[in-house]
Design a protein around this motif. Structure first.
Motif, PDB file in Angstrom:
ATOM      1  N   LEU A   1       0.825  -1.209   0.000  1.00  0.00           N
ATOM      2  CA  LEU A   1       0.000   0.000   0.000  1.00  0.00           C
ATOM      3  C   LEU A   1       0.867   1.270   0.000  1.00  0.00           C
ATOM      4  N   ILE A   2       1.946   1.267   0.747  1.00  0.00           N
ATOM      5  CA  ILE A   2       2.849   2.426   0.788  1.00  0.00           C
ATOM      6  C   ILE A   2       3.486   2.645  -0.576  1.00  0.00           C
ATOM      7  N   VAL A   3       3.966   1.557  -1.210  1.00  0.00           N
ATOM      8  CA  VAL A   3       4.590   1.667  -2.532  1.00  0.00           C
ATOM      9  C   VAL A   3       3.570   2.167  -3.549  1.00  0.00           C
ATOM     10  N   ALA A   4       2.359   1.649  -3.493  1.00  0.00           N
ATOM     11  CA  ALA A   4       1.304   2.077  -4.418  1.00  0.00           C
ATOM     12  C   ALA A   4       0.978   3.547  -4.181  1.00  0.00           C
ATOM     13  N   GLY A   5       0.927   3.987  -2.944  1.00  0.00           N
ATOM     14  CA  GLY A   5       0.658   5.394  -2.626  1.00  0.00           C
ATOM     15  C   GLY A   5       1.768   6.310  -3.121  1.00  0.00           C
ATOM     16  N   VAL A   6       2.997   5.904  -2.933  1.00  0.00           N
ATOM     17  CA  VAL A   6       4.137   6.710  -3.407  1.00  0.00           C
ATOM     18  C   VAL A   6       4.106   6.809  -4.931  1.00  0.00           C
ATOM     19  N   LEU A   7       3.845   5.705  -5.593  1.00  0.00           N
ATOM     20  CA  LEU A   7       3.789   5.727  -7.060  1.00  0.00           C
ATOM     21  C   LEU A   7       2.646   6.621  -7.556  1.00  0.00           C
ATOM     22  N   LEU A   8       1.510   6.576  -6.881  1.00  0.00           N
ATOM     23  CA  LEU A   8       0.370   7.406  -7.254  1.00  0.00           C
ATOM     24  C   LEU A   8       0.697   8.896  -7.082  1.00  0.00           C
ATOM     25  N   VAL A   9       1.325   9.229  -5.959  1.00  0.00           N
ATOM     26  CA  VAL A   9       1.708  10.624  -5.719  1.00  0.00           C
ATOM     27  C   VAL A   9       2.715  11.081  -6.764  1.00  0.00           C
ATOM     28  N   MET A  10       3.680  10.262  -7.096  1.00  0.00           N
ATOM     29  CA  MET A  10       4.686  10.624  -8.107  1.00  0.00           C
ATOM     30  C   MET A  10       4.028  10.846  -9.464  1.00  0.00           C
ATOM     31  N   LYS A  11       3.068  10.010  -9.810  1.00  0.00           N
ATOM     32  CA  LYS A  11       2.383  10.147 -11.085  1.00  0.00           C
ATOM     33  C   LYS A  11       1.573  11.442 -11.127  1.00  0.00           C
ATOM     34  N   LEU A  12       0.902  11.770 -10.015  1.00  0.00           N
ATOM     35  CA  LEU A  12       0.128  13.010  -9.954  1.00  0.00           C
ATOM     36  C   LEU A  12       1.033  14.236 -10.049  1.00  0.00           C
ATOM     37  N   LEU A  13       2.167  14.197  -9.362  1.00  0.00           N
ATOM     38  CA  LEU A  13       3.096  15.331  -9.409  1.00  0.00           C
ATOM     39  C   LEU A  13       3.715  15.486 -10.795  1.00  0.00           C
ATOM     40  N   LYS A  14       3.973  14.405 -11.470  1.00  0.00           N
ATOM     41  CA  LYS A  14       4.565  14.464 -12.809  1.00  0.00           C
ATOM     42  C   LYS A  14       3.582  15.099 -13.788  1.00  0.00           C
ATOM     43  N   GLY A  15       2.307  14.848 -13.647  1.00  0.00           N
ATOM     44  CA  GLY A  15       1.293  15.401 -14.538  1.00  0.00           C
ATOM     45  C   GLY A  15       1.057  16.886 -14.310  1.00  0.00           C
ATOM     46  N   ARG A  16       1.475  17.413 -13.154  1.00  0.00           N
ATOM     47  CA  ARG A  16       1.263  18.814 -12.833  1.00  0.00           C
ATOM     48  C   ARG A  16       2.452  19.678 -13.218  1.00  0.00           C
ATOM     49  N   SER A  17       3.239  19.263 -14.152  1.00  0.00           N
ATOM     50  CA  SER A  17       4.416  20.052 -14.522  1.00  0.00           C
ATOM     51  C   SER A  17       3.973  21.405 -15.076  1.00  0.00           C
ATOM     52  N   THR A  18       4.739  22.410 -14.782  1.00  0.00           N
ATOM     53  CA  THR A  18       4.391  23.764 -15.223  1.00  0.00           C
ATOM     54  C   THR A  18       4.712  23.928 -16.705  1.00  0.00           C
ATOM     55  N   PRO A  19       3.880  24.648 -17.436  1.00  0.00           N
ATOM     56  CA  PRO A  19       4.155  24.859 -18.862  1.00  0.00           C
ATOM     57  C   PRO A  19       5.355  25.792 -19.022  1.00  0.00           C
ATOM     58  N   PRO A  20       6.020  25.719 -20.151  1.00  0.00           N
ATOM     59  CA  PRO A  20       7.175  26.593 -20.359  1.00  0.00           C
ATOM     60  C   PRO A  20       6.723  28.056 -20.402  1.00  0.00           C
ATOM     61  N   PRO A  21       7.572  28.962 -19.936  1.00  0.00           N
ATOM     62  CA  PRO A  21       7.170  30.378 -19.940  1.00  0.00           C
ATOM     63  C   PRO A  21       6.978  30.882 -21.363  1.00  0.00           C
ATOM     64  N   ALA A  22       6.043  31.804 -21.502  1.00  0.00           N
ATOM     65  CA  ALA A  22       5.763  32.364 -22.828  1.00  0.00           C
ATOM     66  C   ALA A  22       6.936  33.220 -23.285  1.00  0.00           C
ATOM     67  N   ALA A  23       7.176  33.199 -24.568  1.00  0.00           N
ATOM     68  CA  ALA A  23       8.266  34.004 -25.126  1.00  0.00           C
ATOM     69  C   ALA A  23       7.899  35.480 -25.008  1.00  0.00           C
TER      70      ALA A  23
END
Length: 77
Positions: free
Chosen positions: A5-27
């Motif tokens: 359960l801990i490993v599954a929770g850590v993997l889920l959190v990592m996946k959620l954080l990876k999807g929230r990456s900030t877009p590149p700044p506008a030129a």
């Protein structure tokens, strides 16, 4: 079971954080360069200043301020 359960929770959190990456700044918007300001000299004292900031007399001469325009006008009369 807890470890799974801990490993599954850590993997889920990592996946959620990876999807929230900030877009590149506008030129930054490129502004066209402004043409250089026309520089004129005061007909009374010789101070050089941009034409847009100068006071122009009726005869086409430029002055650094209203006081110098008046002084020059009094001298001519």
């Amino acid at each position: 079971m807890r470890v799974l359960l801990i490993v599954a929770g850590v993997l889920l959190v990592m996946k959620l954080l990876k999807g929230r990456s900030t877009p590149p700044p506008a030129a930054p918007v490129a502004r066209p360069p402004r043409p250089p300001a026309e520089i004129v000299a005061c007909a009374h004292c010789g101070l050089r200043l941009p034409q847009a900031e100068a006071v122009q007399a009726g005869d086409g001469r430029f002055f650094c301020g209203e006081a110098h325009r008046r002084v020059a006008g009094q001298r001519l009369d």
